[in-house]
Design an enzyme around this catalytic site. Structure first.
Site, PDB file in Angstrom:
ATOM      1  N   TRP A   1      -2.453 -65.911  54.784  1.00  0.00           N
ATOM      2  CA  TRP A   1      -3.288 -66.370  53.659  1.00  0.00           C
ATOM      3  C   TRP A   1      -2.455 -66.573  52.402  1.00  0.00           C
ATOM      4  CZ3 TRP A   1      -6.330 -62.543  50.211  1.00  0.00           C
ATOM      5  CH2 TRP A   1      -5.568 -61.407  49.936  1.00  0.00           C
ATOM      6  N   ASP A   2      -1.118 -66.492  52.541  1.00  0.00           N
ATOM      7  CA  ASP A   2      -0.257 -66.535  51.356  1.00  0.00           C
ATOM      8  C   ASP A   2      -0.381 -67.836  50.580  1.00  0.00           C
ATOM      9  OD1 ASP A   2       1.948 -64.048  51.801  1.00  0.00           O
ATOM     10  OD2 ASP A   2       0.963 -64.790  53.586  1.00  0.00           O
TER      11      ASP A   2
ATOM     12  N   GLU B   1      -6.238 -54.201  54.434  1.00  0.00           N
ATOM     13  CA  GLU B   1      -5.490 -54.053  55.686  1.00  0.00           C
ATOM     14  C   GLU B   1      -5.386 -52.625  56.201  1.00  0.00           C
ATOM     15  OE1 GLU B   1      -1.710 -56.044  55.525  1.00  0.00           O
ATOM     16  OE2 GLU B   1      -2.626 -58.016  55.653  1.00  0.00           O
TER      17      GLU B   1
ATOM     18  N   LYS C   1      -3.929 -50.436  50.750  1.00  0.00           N
ATOM     19  CA  LYS C   1      -2.552 -50.934  50.769  1.00  0.00           C
ATOM     20  C   LYS C   1      -2.301 -51.868  49.604  1.00  0.00           C
ATOM     21  CE  LYS C   1       0.446 -53.913  53.592  1.00  0.00           C
ATOM     22  NZ  LYS C   1       0.506 -54.739  54.816  1.00  0.00           N
ATOM     23  N   GLN C   2      -3.310 -52.688  49.308  1.00  0.00           N
ATOM     24  CA  GLN C   2      -3.185 -53.686  48.254  1.00  0.00           C
ATOM     25  C   GLN C   2      -4.588 -54.017  47.756  1.00  0.00           C
ATOM     26  OE1 GLN C   2      -1.276 -56.904  50.301  1.00  0.00           O
ATOM     27  NE2 GLN C   2      -2.991 -57.268  51.662  1.00  0.00           N
TER      28      GLN C   2
END
Length: 967
Positions: A342-343, A478, A579-580
């Site tokens: 998805w970057d 994630e 995680k983010q």
């Protein structure tokens, strides 16, 4: 420090992997890691966009299939030897000097070294390398030798090596990486060549090399590599040069008969190194004209240039004509197997305003895989198009079903394919491209509509709550893959997925193209989607509130908590730990106006502090195990906590250059984070926001940034923007400090100069209207109008016009006439009233502290000076320099005798046509040392800085004040 050169001194085997990734050269079609042409400690890699291959491996008793971006034959190898010496190897050589420099402006890698052999002969070597941006099939390596203290024969060996494998990532080495087979080699008319074919995708790759040297060489070949050896006549002090020019073609390339004949022809016709370099540098200059991002300071500039450089090497104008997506780790290494995640969500917004043709090509990569996405949705009993979390060659799901935890050594099930939100990223990018270019090709509308159709089918109506719910998904976090102890993976009602589904369906409905029954259901979903809340914040998913709090002290500094906890026989799913950014991604993609409008549409109550509370809550529960985490947190804090925003931005900016994730950059750069930092500068700090009515420009630069200038292209219009903390210039036209602008295809419209909210409040009070009454007149929510009154900045032009009509004034008046003015010249209230204030009210007004003025008879006559002050124990307190002019002027020299001074504060609010002024008179005391500690708690911080440790206290003897306002 040169802002255009990334330089390394000395040969350090331990850091070679990092250097190789950061010194990669590419042109968007293929890229080659910055490995040394010689030696043993090297991880060579040449990768062509979308050149994938699948292999089956046996791991831990399981059969798994993985698709990789293939490591193509190595064109770099070149080594040399003096008489009686072994071939040069930097790990074993007596190196007198060694340096490596990447020229970011021109795309050239320079290596210089001085080597002393066992007989004491010293040889200087200078190498220049390029991967041509002028001809995307060519690369070249120029090597110049200078014998410093000897003369004689110098052997040089150049090789095309097909014996490479995909082995650049340690945790993948239990999996097969031998993608190349069927090697052939040969020579023809001073050229050497090598071909190989990928095992399953059957892509043939051909390399042809031409070695330009003073004398011909001889070649020897094997089935999987071919070598040319030249013997140069080295004369002491005289440089001698050898150049290796290589052409790389594959059977996927257009306009060729076959890859080998095409490679041979391109290598034969290629110019010499000097001409290749000239054309290559000229093309880079053209790219930098469009991609420039100029900031203050050489270190900051170098990092910005590095990120732009690697972005353009991965995604260049050549990419627009390729069938290629956005590889998460660039074309720089084998991490994530070269897959497309998805970057692009972090990449395309920057490209849209610089290289929209590249963005369109990347969207076309997704559109070409729409049939596969539709098939995936049907197979899962959904409608529309379900795009894979990891994509490669044909668009099928490439996410691994098992992954290795290097902390425990265990192979574990992998369910990250449940990150369905990748489709939301694609839909968001389609819409952002439309806003930036004004173009919505029919196939883009088809892409967005089919993705919307999938997410609509994910949403199921719960008859009990009357809300639509989405189950069995993962969010961007994630870490959370399932509920603790659950038999099956997946979560319910991930807030990011649910809210962005509402956003997507709303925009898909704007495009039309769906039947009335389907449109009615989509409309219903946008009004009844479920969103959970707890503790006054948006819940990441249903049930998040019941999770345990993590012992963060035990895992301090651990970025990959999932791995650490699993190694401790625990499960990260049990904890409120991310995680983010997950929920916070909403504030990254949507402005406050959009998000609050969605919550209002869904019927959820909210207050204006919901966003700040939610940010603070999740920030305390995030381990930042991804480089993207720093990008998102820098963004969401940009307007509320600029210091922390800059800290996160700085971490994101250095994440690859300094390898902040501890060894991951050697496996490939993090393209999303690199592009995300550029987008932070362009869209966030500069406040560039493409909207339907135009491009909004509202700069809020961090102090540490200094200045920022860049060119953009918006809907075909080229603009040059420069900003600093004092002003903003668009095409040389200076805007007032604090002003914002909306740029359309026809004009530039000033949209605020800092007082918009107070002007709305003034006119509402003037008319005696409540927020609800104004909202009814303007056909918008009362909560949103309240938000506008309490925040800086103005909304879009249409909203301003509606408010102006509702408040019976003009757009010009609401926007302050488009210019800032010194206090005073503005028009007075219609019926001004002057009110005398009681001393208690005066002290209440000055109590918050701020900036006031002190007046006294100084050594040079009557003196008036501004000071930062606080009200402390009923007295005015400020600081000055001990022994300075103010200290001397406020001393009488007589014990117990103080100088009487005046202190004045005023506040003028032209937006409200109101203000007040307070005058305090009394003796000024120098606070004794024994009381200074107590007074220090007043926390007076002079803006002027410096050594200002002397506290002055004014004890009020006379207090007067006035207030002016309108009836």
């Amino acid at each position: 420090m040169n802002p255009w050169v990334l330089a390394y001194e000395g040969f350090d085997p331990a850091s070679e992997g990092l250097r190789e990734a950061l010194c990669t050269l590419g042109n968007g079609r293929f890229a080659t890691r910055g490995a040394t042409p010689d030696g043993r400690i090297r991880t060579p890699g040449t990768y062509q966009a979308s050149c994938y291959d699948r292999l089956t491996s046996e791991v831990a008793g399981r059969t798994v299939v993985n698709e990789d971006l293939v490591n193509l034959p190595d064109w770099l190898p070149l080594t040399f030897a003096t008489p009686g010496s072994n071939w040069f190897c930097p790990e074993q050589a007596d190196l007198l000097d060694y340096s490596q420099k990447l020229d970011l402006r021109h795309g050239v890698l320079l290596r210089e070294l001085r080597w002393r052999d066992a007989q004491g002969r010293v040889t200087r070597v200078r190498q220049r390398r390029l991967v041509s941006m002028a001809d995307p099939a060519l690369a070249a390596l120029e090597t110049t030798f200078t014998a410093e203290n000897w003369s004689g024969p110098l052997r040089v060996r150049a090789t095309l090596d097909g014996r490479v494998t995909n082995s650049g990532v340690a945790r993948y080495r239990d999996l097969r990486g031998d993608h190349l087979t069927g090697h052939t080699t040969g020579g023809q008319d001073e050229l050497t060549w090598l071909t190989a074919t990928t095992r399953s995708s059957r892509i043939t790759v051909a390399l042809a090399a031409r070695v330009d040297a003073p004398i011909p060489g001889s070649s020897s070949d094997d089935c999987d590599h071919i070598t040319t050896e030249h013997v140069l006549d080295a004369v002491e002090g005289t440089p001698v040069t050898l150049t290796k020019v290589v052409a790389l073609l594959t059977s996927r390339d257009p306009a060729i008969h076959d890859p080998l004949s095409a490679a041979l022809r391109r290598a034969r016709l290629a110019a010499g190194f000097a001409e290749l370099l000239d054309a290559h540098e000229a093309e880079w200059e053209r790219l930098w004209e469009r991609a420039a991002v100029d900031v203050d300071g050489p270190e900051l500039s170098q990092l910005v240039h590095l990120n732009v450089f690697h972005l353009l090497q991965t995604l260049s104008p050549y990419t627009a004509d390729l069938d290629a997506g956005v590889p998460a780790r660039g074309l720089h290494g084998e991490a994530y197997r070269g897959h497309v995640f998805w970057d692009e969500l972090f990449v395309l917004p920057w490209l849209n305003l610089r290289f929209p043709e590249i963005s369109l090509g990347l969207l076309r990569y997704r559109w070409r895989r729409l049939p596969e996405a539709r098939a995936a949705a049907r197979a899962a009993d959904f409608d529309g198009a379900m795009f894979p979390w990891q994509s490669g060659s044909d668009g099928r799901e490439e996410t691994q079903i098992y992954h290795l935890n290097p902390a425990s050594g265990r192979w574990l099930p992998d369910v990250s394919h449940l990150q369905r939100h990748v489709g939301l990223a694609i839909g968001y990018n389609v819409w952002q491209y439309y806003l930036a270019t004004g173009s919505m090709p029919p196939w883009c509308a088809e892409l967005l509509t089919d993705i919307a159709r999938f997410f609509a089918s994910l949403a199921v109506l719960d008859p009990v709550s009357g809300r639509y719910e989405i189950h069995g998904v993962m969010g961007p976090d994630e870490y959370h893959t399932a509920y603790p102890g659950a038999a099956s993976p997946g979560l319910a009602n991930n807030a990011y997925t649910n809210i962005m589904t509402v956003w997507l369906l709303s925009h898909a409905l704007e495009l039309g193209g769906v039947g009335s029954e389907e449109a009615a259901r989509w409309e219903d979903i946008t009004r009844r989607m479920r969103v959970d809340f707890h503790d006054g914040v948006i819940s990441q998913f249903t049930g998040y509130a019941e999770l345990d709090e993590l012992d963060w002290a035990r895992y301090k500094g651990v970025r990959r908590l999932d791995r650490a906890l699993e190694a401790d026989d625990d499960d990260v799913n049990r904890y409120k730990a991310s995680k983010q950014a997950d929920t916070l991604m909403l504030f990254y993609l949507l402005n406050a106006e959009e998000l609050l409008a969605i919550l209002k549409r869904l019927g959820y109550p909210y207050d204006l502090d919901l966003i700040s509370r939610t940010i603070a809550y999740y920030l305390d529960r995030t381990s930042h195990g991804s480089t993207l985490s720093a990008v998102v947190h820098a963004w969401v804090l940009a307007r509320s906590d600029r210091v922390r925003s800059w800290q996160f931005f700085a971490e994101a900016l250095i994440s690859d250059a300094h390898d902040v994730q501890g060894g991951t950059t050697a496996e490939g750069i993090h393209l999303g984070a690199m592009a995300g930092t550029l987008d932070m500068l362009q869209r966030c700090y500069l406040g560039l926001e493409p909207r339907p009515d135009g491009l909004r420009l509202n700069p809020r630069l961090p102090e540490r940034l200094g200045s920022l200038s860049l060119p953009i292209r918006f809907r075909g219009i080229r603009l040059a923007i420069e900003a600093d903390n004092e002003s903003t210039r668009v095409d040389g036209v200076t805007l007032p400090q604090g002003a914002a602008l909306t740029i359309t295809e026809q004009e530039m419209i000033m949209t605020d100069s800092g007082d918009f909210g107070r002007r709305v409040s003034y006119h509402r009070d003037r008319l005696g209207l409540t927020l609800a009454q104004v909202a009814d007149r303007a056909d918008m929510s009362a909560e949103y109008i309240g938000h506008l009154e309490g925040h800086l900045g103005a909304p879009d032009r249409n909203t301003v016009a509606r408010l102006a009509a509702a408040l019976e004034t003009t757009v010009q008046d609401l926007l302050g006439g488009g210019r800032d003015r010194p206090p005073g010249p503005g028009a007075a209230a219609e019926k001004p009233v002057l009110e005398m204030l009681e001393p208690e009210e005066c002290l209440r007004l000055v109590a918050p502290g701020g900036i006031g003025r002190v007046a006294f008879n100084g050594s040079h006559g009557l003196t008036v000076l501004p000071v930062n002050y606080k009200l402390h124990d009923g007295a005015i307190v400020f600081r000055t320099a001990r022994g300075g002019p103010m200290d001397q002027d406020l001393r009488t020299g007589l014990e117990g005798v103080d100088i009487k001074i005046a202190f004045q504060v005023d506040r003028i609010d032209e937006a409200q046509r109101a203000g007040w002024s307070v005058l305090i008179q009394g003796p000024a005391h120098h606070v004794p040392e024994d009381e200074a500690i107590k007074v220090a708690h007043a926390d007076v911080t002079p803006w002027a800085g410096g050594e200002r440790h002397l506290y002055i206290r004014i004890v009020p003897h006379q207090i007067t004040g006035r207030r002016i306002h309108g009836l």
